[in-house]
Every structure is written in structure tokens, then in C-alpha cells.
Design a protein around this motif. Sequence first.
Motif, PDB file in Angstrom:
ATOM      1  N   GLU A 208     -67.623 -12.385  48.126  1.00 41.52           N
ATOM      2  CA  GLU A 208     -68.230 -12.829  49.387  1.00 41.52           C
ATOM      3  C   GLU A 208     -68.119 -14.343  49.539  1.00 41.52           C
ATOM      4  O   GLU A 208     -67.846 -14.850  50.637  1.00 41.52           O
ATOM      5  N   GLN A 209     -68.299 -15.059  48.442  1.00 42.20           N
ATOM      6  CA  GLN A 209     -68.199 -16.519  48.488  1.00 42.20           C
ATOM      7  C   GLN A 209     -66.779 -16.950  48.855  1.00 42.20           C
ATOM      8  O   GLN A 209     -66.585 -17.880  49.663  1.00 42.20           O
ATOM      9  N   LEU A 210     -65.794 -16.273  48.293  1.00 40.60           N
ATOM     10  CA  LEU A 210     -64.396 -16.611  48.617  1.00 40.60           C
ATOM     11  C   LEU A 210     -64.067 -16.297  50.072  1.00 40.60           C
ATOM     12  O   LEU A 210     -63.375 -17.078  50.743  1.00 40.60           O
ATOM     13  N   LEU A 211     -64.534 -15.159  50.552  1.00 42.96           N
ATOM     14  CA  LEU A 211     -64.267 -14.821  51.951  1.00 42.96           C
ATOM     15  C   LEU A 211     -64.938 -15.816  52.892  1.00 42.96           C
ATOM     16  O   LEU A 211     -64.339 -16.228  53.898  1.00 42.96           O
ATOM     17  N   ASP A 212     -66.141 -16.227  52.556  1.00 41.33           N
ATOM     18  CA  ASP A 212     -66.808 -17.239  53.374  1.00 41.33           C
ATOM     19  C   ASP A 212     -66.026 -18.547  53.353  1.00 41.33           C
ATOM     20  O   ASP A 212     -65.849 -19.203  54.392  1.00 41.33           O
ATOM     21  N   ALA A 213     -65.554 -18.932  52.162  1.00 46.01           N
ATOM     22  CA  ALA A 213     -64.820 -20.195  52.036  1.00 46.01           C
ATOM     23  C   ALA A 213     -63.498 -20.138  52.792  1.00 46.01           C
ATOM     24  O   ALA A 213     -63.089 -21.115  53.429  1.00 46.01           O
ATOM     25  N   SER A 214     -62.820 -18.999  52.733  1.00 40.59           N
ATOM     26  CA  SER A 214     -61.513 -18.891  53.400  1.00 40.59           C
ATOM     27  C   SER A 214     -61.640 -18.797  54.909  1.00 40.59           C
ATOM     28  O   SER A 214     -60.694 -19.120  55.639  1.00 40.59           O
ATOM     29  N   CYS A 215     -62.802 -18.368  55.376  1.00 39.26           N
ATOM     30  CA  CYS A 215     -63.010 -18.225  56.826  1.00 39.26           C
ATOM     31  C   CYS A 215     -63.856 -19.346  57.406  1.00 39.26           C
ATOM     32  O   CYS A 215     -64.304 -19.246  58.558  1.00 39.26           O
ATOM     33  N   ALA A 216     -64.094 -20.399  56.624  1.00 39.27           N
ATOM     34  CA  ALA A 216     -64.933 -21.492  57.110  1.00 39.27           C
ATOM     35  C   ALA A 216     -64.395 -22.029  58.432  1.00 39.27           C
ATOM     36  O   ALA A 216     -63.184 -22.145  58.636  1.00 39.27           O
ATOM     37  N   ALA A 217     -65.297 -22.335  59.358  1.00 40.54           N
ATOM     38  CA  ALA A 217     -64.891 -22.776  60.694  1.00 40.54           C
ATOM     39  C   ALA A 217     -64.146 -24.098  60.652  1.00 40.54           C
ATOM     40  O   ALA A 217     -63.255 -24.350  61.455  1.00 40.54           O
ATOM     41  N   THR A 218     -64.517 -24.981  59.728  1.00 42.54           N
ATOM     42  CA  THR A 218     -63.892 -26.298  59.662  1.00 42.54           C
ATOM     43  C   THR A 218     -63.493 -26.590  58.229  1.00 42.54           C
ATOM     44  O   THR A 218     -64.321 -26.511  57.338  1.00 42.54           O
ATOM     45  N   TRP A 219     -62.257 -26.877  58.050  1.00 42.86           N
ATOM     46  CA  TRP A 219     -61.775 -27.267  56.731  1.00 42.86           C
ATOM     47  C   TRP A 219     -61.364 -28.729  56.784  1.00 42.86           C
ATOM     48  O   TRP A 219     -60.724 -29.173  57.739  1.00 42.86           O
ATOM     49  N   THR A 220     -61.670 -29.473  55.758  1.00 39.93           N
ATOM     50  CA  THR A 220     -61.189 -30.841  55.664  1.00 39.93           C
ATOM     51  C   THR A 220     -59.797 -30.822  55.074  1.00 39.93           C
ATOM     52  O   THR A 220     -59.569 -30.245  54.018  1.00 39.93           O
ATOM     53  N   ARG A 221     -58.874 -31.410  55.776  1.00 40.99           N
ATOM     54  CA  ARG A 221     -57.511 -31.455  55.253  1.00 40.99           C
ATOM     55  C   ARG A 221     -57.446 -32.531  54.171  1.00 40.99           C
ATOM     56  O   ARG A 221     -57.753 -33.694  54.398  1.00 40.99           O
ATOM     57  N   ILE A 222     -57.051 -32.126  52.988  1.00 37.44           N
ATOM     58  CA  ILE A 222     -57.043 -33.020  51.843  1.00 37.44           C
ATOM     59  C   ILE A 222     -56.161 -34.232  52.105  1.00 37.44           C
ATOM     60  O   ILE A 222     -55.014 -34.128  52.531  1.00 37.44           O
ATOM     61  N   GLY A 223     -56.726 -35.394  51.822  1.00 39.67           N
ATOM     62  CA  GLY A 223     -55.954 -36.626  51.873  1.00 39.67           C
ATOM     63  C   GLY A 223     -55.775 -37.212  53.246  1.00 39.67           C
ATOM     64  O   GLY A 223     -55.196 -38.282  53.395  1.00 39.67           O
ATOM     65  N   SER A 224     -56.258 -36.539  54.289  1.00 45.32           N
ATOM     66  CA  SER A 224     -56.019 -37.086  55.618  1.00 45.32           C
ATOM     67  C   SER A 224     -57.297 -37.267  56.425  1.00 45.32           C
ATOM     68  O   SER A 224     -57.308 -38.039  57.378  1.00 45.32           O
ATOM     69  N   GLY A 225     -58.348 -36.527  56.039  1.00 43.62           N
ATOM     70  CA  GLY A 225     -59.587 -36.621  56.797  1.00 43.62           C
ATOM     71  C   GLY A 225     -59.543 -35.861  58.104  1.00 43.62           C
ATOM     72  O   GLY A 225     -60.497 -35.864  58.865  1.00 43.62           O
ATOM     73  N   GLU A 226     -58.416 -35.168  58.385  1.00 52.06           N
ATOM     74  CA  GLU A 226     -58.328 -34.392  59.609  1.00 52.06           C
ATOM     75  C   GLU A 226     -59.088 -33.079  59.439  1.00 52.06           C
ATOM     76  O   GLU A 226     -59.381 -32.642  58.340  1.00 52.06           O
ATOM     77  N   HIS A 227     -59.400 -32.451  60.556  1.00 46.46           N
ATOM     78  CA  HIS A 227     -60.061 -31.160  60.515  1.00 46.46           C
ATOM     79  C   HIS A 227     -59.263 -30.169  61.363  1.00 46.46           C
ATOM     80  O   HIS A 227     -58.529 -30.555  62.267  1.00 46.46           O
ATOM     81  N   ARG A 228     -59.475 -28.886  61.003  1.00 48.62           N
ATOM     82  CA  ARG A 228     -58.872 -27.853  61.846  1.00 48.62           C
ATOM     83  C   ARG A 228     -59.791 -26.654  61.861  1.00 48.62           C
ATOM     84  O   ARG A 228     -60.634 -26.469  60.991  1.00 48.62           O
TER      85      ARG A 228
END
Length: 550
Positions: free
Chosen positions: A530-550
Amino acid sequence: MSLGFRATGLEVPEPLRAQLTGDDVAARLVRKDPTLWGPEAESEAAIRLGWLDLPATSRELVGRLAELHAELQSEGLDRVVLCGMGGSSLAPEVICRTAGVPLVVLDTTDPGQVAAAMADLERTVVVVSSKSGGTVETDSQRRAFIGAFAAAGLDEDRIGARFVVVTDPGSPLSETASAMGARAVFLADPDVGGRYSALSAFGLVPAALAGVDVGALLEEAAELAEQLAEPGNAALELGVALGAGFHTGRDKVTLADGGRGGRDTGIQGFGDWAEQLIAESTGKQGRGLLPVVVESADAPGATGPDALLAVVGGDPVDPGPSVGVTGPLGAQFLGWEYATAVAGRVIGINPFDQPNVTESKENTQRLLDAGFADEPPLATIGAVELRAANGLLDGVDLTQHDGVSLALEALLAAVPPRGYLAVMAYLDRRRDARTGELRAALARRTEHAVTFGWGPRFLHSTGQYHKGGPQTGAFLQLTGAYTEDLPVPDRPYTFGTLHTAQAAGDRQALADRGRPLLHLHLTERAAGVEQLLDASCAATWTRIGSGEHR
């Protein structure tokens, strides 16, 4: 329902089609000409083309299997457990799922799944299926069932009568079967490789004992076999299209059932069988076609700039290049085997060897002999321990509450251009079934292909491609704590130890190639999934090294 095997929506370059016609490839393949794949492949091909004869030669099995099925039914043995890996288990599973007939497929060393398969012993007959006769998973399962039957009060003779064996002539398993007094032994054609064995005893014996009309499968294949020498036959065209796709940058083949389990045919789960056929046959010498089994033709990742979508039992779909491959299951088996052999010629590889399959097996044995080195986690977040290879998580702050999301994002960011992400779940595919949802969830987060495999099952399938194909993969390995363990009788290890060693051996093979590898260990499986599914479906991910979001 028409018995015709058809492939529609194909894009075949005319010069390539003309070349294969000029080389008389269709007729030469039916004649079993081993020179089709070049001099280096000739010796192997000469002993690996027996699958072309199976629609006819396997007919002799039908009557014997019907008699054995009736005999077992009369004794109340109506629950069939298949102990087999790769080519020994994938085809029977598809056959029985398509027919709607129960078959317990045991193709794992996860102790929980092994224990569950040993239920209802009073009704159970066990089919032990191994071409080489030395498959460690299958041998361990056989030993466990012997122990379970003995614990249930069966004597040696009655235990032997609960086993049916399928193997090659002269294999160690054929000798073991005789020694244990197996009820029946079926010796398969040694000139048929495991992944081409769907219409041999390996595919037919478990399915027939479970109650499938395997004679109908052979009839379906025989109708197609009559056409395979003709230039331009549908299986040839499919193979040419697959090979041409590789040369034009479409080196991923996504596989989806058409409609509700196959619009024309009712075929269920065909991609799992085709995955092994394509991956092991083409993934070598740094090239190959990566099969990507998707949930449906419109699933995340089903199409892409480097992918060809194949809809089994349905029509091509828009947008994006796709083919529709229709026809009944027996014809599908033979047609895809033929097409894969043709694709191997077009790509320029030997479609009958698997030079890298043994690597993880050898690593596993070394670990079983020498023991495991302690590898403390980089962090533990909730029910998930995080480890990584080749500096994947260097610079990632894993102390944050969303550290698992950050680790997954780092892995996705490490997928190279035209690469892929492989999710490898060394878990219980029955109890931990929701883990399979990770494929689609992660595919929504990347433009790259995302595959999913249960370990150690996939080691006999896409494991060859991971090591021998183009080194463009990034890998997510999932393992989990065991709430129960089982001994492997007469062996110095348990199923849990073997399962752990197989995962570690596979990690070593991938890490040694410098591939991005994230290992997530679930200290409590249900919570961790459940924790992995929540993490993979998170609404906002921080793009590593760039500070961008998607």
C-alpha cells in the motif's frame, strides 16, 4: 469462429518482404533449414526446430491423456498442481485460463505461495515439469510435496501415484520419476526448446489432466501449419513486421488481450506466455525486442514512440502503430513461435539459445553455498527498507516523509533514452497481487516502457533480455519479509532462503552491469505494498536535481 490466424495493421517494408521471399524463408523454415540464422546459429538451430511438427506429432498424446484424466477423476484426484518454470508452466496456465479450467501453477519459491499450493492434498495430483530435469525450483517443490503427502499418511507407493512427470529423455528427472514410482512419465521431444513447447507434452499434459480438450488445440494449430510454407503467410508477415520494427526503432512490443480477454477468442493472459518467447529468443548480443505485457490496449504505456502494440484477439487500435492478431489459441501458439523465429532472422540473432539465463542461477548457488553478506538499508520509511546500487540514491534526502517517492523518482530519472523500467517482484503473486498495479502506476509517470514480473518466475523469461539485451534498463526489485517458511527436504536451506538467494543473485547480475537498481524490502508486506502504491501514485513528485514538479 474462424480457425484462421490473421495479423492486420502490419507495416512491412517492401524491400524486406521481397528479400525474404527471394530467400524462400517460409518454405525453408517449414523444411527446418538450420542455416536460416547464419553459421554461428546452425548447430543450435539443427536441434531446436521440432516445434514445427508438434501439431501432428503431439496427436499421439491425446488418447493417453484422456485415459489418465478419467483414471484420476475416478479416484477423486480432480485438483492439478503444476510445478514448473518458464516454458514448463506459462503455456498450460494460458490454456487453462482460456478454457476456464482450474489449474494451480506453482512457479515460485516464495514459501507462502508454496504452502498455499499444498492445500487439499486428498484431491491433488502433482505434475512435475522440467525440460532439463535439474531446475532448482521444480526439484524443491517436488521434495516439498513428497514430504507433505508423507505427513498426510500416504505410503511410498501411494505418494508416487500422486505424481505425473514431464521431462526430456535421459534427464535426471526421468530417472527420479522411475525411482519414486511416478504414476506416469511423459518424455517430450528433445528437439523442442522450452519456450517453443506450448504444443508439446509440456503444454498439453497439465492442461489435459485439468480437463482441457487439448486435441482441439492441436487441430487449430494444424490448420495454420498447412499454410506456413506459403510466401506471405500471416505468421511470416507478423515476424517480418516485428523484425522491421526493431530496425526502425520500435524495439518494444506491447502485448494486450483484445477486448474482454480476447474479443474473438476468449484468450486469457496470452502476453505472459509470449513475453518469454520473445524476450528469451531475441534478447541477446546487446539487441532484441522487449515484450511489455499491459493490462489492456489503452493501458498506460501501451503505446510509445519506440513501441509496437500487438492486440491478441482484437483489431489494431489508434493512435500509434499497432497490429491485431486474431485466431484461436492453438494457432496463436504456433503462429507466434514461427513469427519469433522469423524476427530472429531479420534482427540477426539466434532465436533458439539463451546464453545469459544461467548467470543469476549461478549467483544463487554461490550465495546458498557461501551465505549472505549483511547489507544495511540506506533508510527505513514505514514498512519499506531502501537499498540501491551504483550510486542511484546519492544526493537523495531519504529522511523526508516522502523518501520512497523520491527514490522512485530517482530511478525513473535514471532510465536512459529509449530505455525501460523493469519492476521485479519477489513476492507472493496470490497474496501480494496488488503489487502488479505498480506497472501501470509507474507507466503513468514516464514516457519509457515499464514491465512487471514475478520473481523468480521472470528469471526464466525476461531475465535473459535483462542481461543479454540492450543495456538500457533500470530496475526496481521488491522483496518482502516472510511470515512463514518451509524447509526444502534433504537440502540445507529453506524456501525462504532460496527465494532470498535468487533475488540477491539477480541483483548482483544487474549491479555488475552498472545498471540503475533500486531494492525495496517490505518489512510487512500488505502495508508495504500500500505504501508503494501510494508513493507511485503521488499527485506531485519532485523531479530529482531540478526542483521541477509534475
